[in-house]
Design a protein around this motif. Structure first.
Motif, short mmCIF file in Angstrom:
data_model
loop_
_atom_site.label_atom_id
_atom_site.label_comp_id
_atom_site.label_asym_id
_atom_site.label_seq_id
_atom_site.Cartn_x
_atom_site.Cartn_y
_atom_site.Cartn_z
N LEU A 86 8.01 16.31 3.26
CA LEU A 86 6.93 15.93 2.35
C LEU A 86 6.87 14.42 2.23
CD1 LEU A 86 4.80 16.41 0.09
CD2 LEU A 86 6.73 16.63 -1.51
N ASN A 87 5.68 13.87 2.37
CA ASN A 87 5.45 12.44 2.16
C ASN A 87 4.26 12.27 1.22
OD1 ASN A 87 7.30 10.88 4.09
ND2 ASN A 87 6.39 12.42 5.44
N VAL A 88 4.45 11.43 0.21
CA VAL A 88 3.40 11.17 -0.77
C VAL A 88 3.16 9.67 -0.84
CG1 VAL A 88 2.68 11.36 -3.18
CG2 VAL A 88 4.01 13.22 -2.12
N ALA A 89 1.90 9.26 -0.76
CA ALA A 89 1.53 7.85 -0.89
C ALA A 89 0.47 7.72 -1.97
CB ALA A 89 1.01 7.31 0.44
N VAL A 90 0.70 6.84 -2.93
CA VAL A 90 -0.23 6.64 -4.05
C VAL A 90 -0.58 5.18 -4.16
CG1 VAL A 90 -0.55 6.85 -6.55
CG2 VAL A 90 0.74 8.61 -5.31
N ASP A 91 -1.87 4.91 -4.35
CA ASP A 91 -2.35 3.55 -4.60
C ASP A 91 -3.20 3.54 -5.85
OD1 ASP A 91 -1.39 2.04 -2.23
OD2 ASP A 91 -2.70 3.42 -1.13
N LEU A 106 0.83 -1.19 0.00
CA LEU A 106 0.00 0.00 0.00
C LEU A 106 0.87 1.25 0.00
CD1 LEU A 106 -2.83 -0.95 2.53
CD2 LEU A 106 -2.95 -0.90 0.04
N GLY A 107 0.48 2.22 -0.81
CA GLY A 107 1.22 3.46 -0.89
C GLY A 107 2.47 3.40 -1.73
N ALA A 108 2.71 2.27 -2.41
CA ALA A 108 3.98 2.09 -3.12
C ALA A 108 3.92 2.56 -4.57
CB ALA A 108 4.40 0.62 -3.08
N ASP A 109 2.72 2.87 -5.07
CA ASP A 109 2.63 3.39 -6.43
C ASP A 109 3.12 4.84 -6.45
OD1 ASP A 109 1.55 1.07 -7.68
OD2 ASP A 109 -0.39 1.53 -6.76
N ALA A 110 3.14 5.45 -7.61
CA ALA A 110 3.66 6.81 -7.72
C ALA A 110 2.99 7.53 -8.87
CB ALA A 110 5.17 6.79 -7.92
N SER A 111 3.11 8.85 -8.86
CA SER A 111 2.66 9.63 -10.01
C SER A 111 3.54 9.29 -11.21
CB SER A 111 2.73 11.12 -9.70
OG SER A 111 1.89 11.45 -8.62
N HIS A 112 3.00 9.51 -12.40
CA HIS A 112 3.74 9.22 -13.61
C HIS A 112 3.55 10.38 -14.59
CE1 HIS A 112 6.02 6.75 -16.26
NE2 HIS A 112 5.03 6.56 -17.14
N ALA A 113 4.45 10.49 -15.55
CA ALA A 113 4.36 11.54 -16.56
C ALA A 113 4.68 10.97 -17.92
CB ALA A 113 5.32 12.67 -16.22
N TRP A 114 3.95 11.42 -18.92
CA TRP A 114 4.21 11.00 -20.30
C TRP A 114 3.89 12.15 -21.23
CZ3 TRP A 114 0.51 9.00 -17.05
CH2 TRP A 114 -0.83 9.06 -17.43
N VAL A 115 3.77 11.89 -22.52
CA VAL A 115 3.72 12.94 -23.53
C VAL A 115 2.55 12.69 -24.48
CG1 VAL A 115 5.01 14.05 -25.42
CG2 VAL A 115 6.23 13.21 -23.40
N SER A 116 1.95 13.76 -24.96
CA SER A 116 0.92 13.68 -25.98
C SER A 116 1.36 14.54 -27.16
CB SER A 116 -0.43 14.15 -25.42
OG SER A 116 -1.48 13.90 -26.32
N VAL A 117 1.26 13.99 -28.37
CA VAL A 117 1.75 14.67 -29.57
C VAL A 117 0.60 14.85 -30.57
CG1 VAL A 117 3.51 14.62 -31.39
CG2 VAL A 117 3.95 13.47 -29.21
N PHE A 118 0.53 16.03 -31.17
CA PHE A 118 -0.56 16.32 -32.09
C PHE A 118 -0.26 15.76 -33.48
CE2 PHE A 118 -2.70 19.11 -35.19
CZ PHE A 118 -4.02 18.90 -34.78
#
Length: 297
Positions: free
Chosen positions: A287-292, A227-239
């Motif tokens: 700062l602490n961040v937890a993602v599920d 629990l809490g071990a996931d994270a935010s992610h980032a990617w790209v969108s191209v027109f």
């Protein structure tokens, strides 16, 4: 796919905070391939004021003010999200130079039918704080974007090259690390690779935007998901002219599918910062961040 999304951000302050004004971009978007329901936002301590609006890019923003003296701020969003598969475009895409030409200023006079579709995208050809055009990035991108190569295969090749040539290293970069430093050292994290790809594509005259969200992660074989071990992610969108926006994930060398949850998008990270604000007091903070991202049956 059906998921329960839970994202908690907690700030612990060294000294008391007496007043703070904040903006949160933590509520996932409803999209043709993504439906959100039972979304709830919990803020502790309770805000004196709280309002919602949509920003320039259509992201949902929550503004809130705290006047109660506090040494901890905790913001949690939960949402039930249903996602759908996203197939690659089944079209013959134009040469990438043609796409860039359509996005160049003034070309709406020569292509009035496509003007409306390209007008919004043109914003994402411009420099932004974390993704600026550079000659070195043009040279890097042109290894995939050879003359007259169709846009789609060039994009997929470019996406795969970043995945293969760069190492994921969370200890190498910070938010302030320049894109050219990431290019030179061939290391970074998803945010760096997204900014690198965006800046390189813009250096070619193409339109690219930053997408913020989440990716369901799988635990090692035989182990339970923590629990809490996931994270935010980032990617790209191209027109892509005559199609719309195609998403690519240079961190994983893939195109996003139903395991991706979209939070929002903008020119770069600065437009979709999850939580930001100003305050009186506080001193140093932790700062602490937890993602599920929990699959649901």
């Amino acid at each position: 796919m059906k998921y329960l999304l839970r994202h908690t951000t907690r700030y612990d302050y060294e000294t008391s905070v007496t007043l703070s004004h904040n903006e949160a971009r933590l509520l996932p978007r409803n999209l043709p391939w993504q439906y959100c329901e039972n979304t709830q936002l919990s803020i502790t301590p309770e805000p004196l004021r709280q309002q919602e609006r949509r920003d320039f890019f259509g992201n949902q923003v929550v503004y809130f003010t705290l006047q109660a003296i506090h040494t901890c701020l905790e913001v949690t969003v939960t949402s039930q999200v249903t996602t759908q598969p996203r197939a690659l475009p089944d079209i013959q895409t134009p040469a990438w130079e043609s796409a860039a030409q359509l996005l160049a200023p003034g070309n709406h006079r020569h292509h009035p039918v496509k003007a409306a579709a390209c007008l919004e995208a043109r914003l994402f050809t411009l420099d932004s704080p974390f993704a600026q055009k550079q000659a070195e990035l043009t040279d890097f991108a042109q290894q995939s974007f050879q003359p007259q190569r169709p846009l789609l295969p060039a994009l997929l090749d470019f996406n795969q090259r970043i995945f293969e040539e760069f190492s994921y290293d969370p200890d190498f970069t910070t938010l302030a690390t320049p894109v050219l430093e990431v290019l030179e050292n061939r290391r970074g994290v998803c945010q760096d690779f997204a900014h690198l790809a965006i800046a390189a594509l813009r250096s070619l005259g193409l339109a690219a935007r930053y997408v913020s969200g989440y990716l369901e992660t799988q635990p090692p074989p035989g182990q339970e998901k923590l629990l809490g071990a996931d994270a935010s992610h980032a990617w790209v969108s191209v027109f892509i002219p005559d199609y719309g926006w195609l998403e690519i994930d240079p961190t994983n060398g893939s195109t996003p599918n139903e395991r991706y949850i979209t939070l929002g998008w903008g020119r770069d990270y600065s437009d979709v910062t999850p939580l930001k604000g100003v305050m009186n007091g506080g001193g140093r903070h932790q700062l602490n961040v937890a993602v599920d991202v929990l699959p649901q049956t």
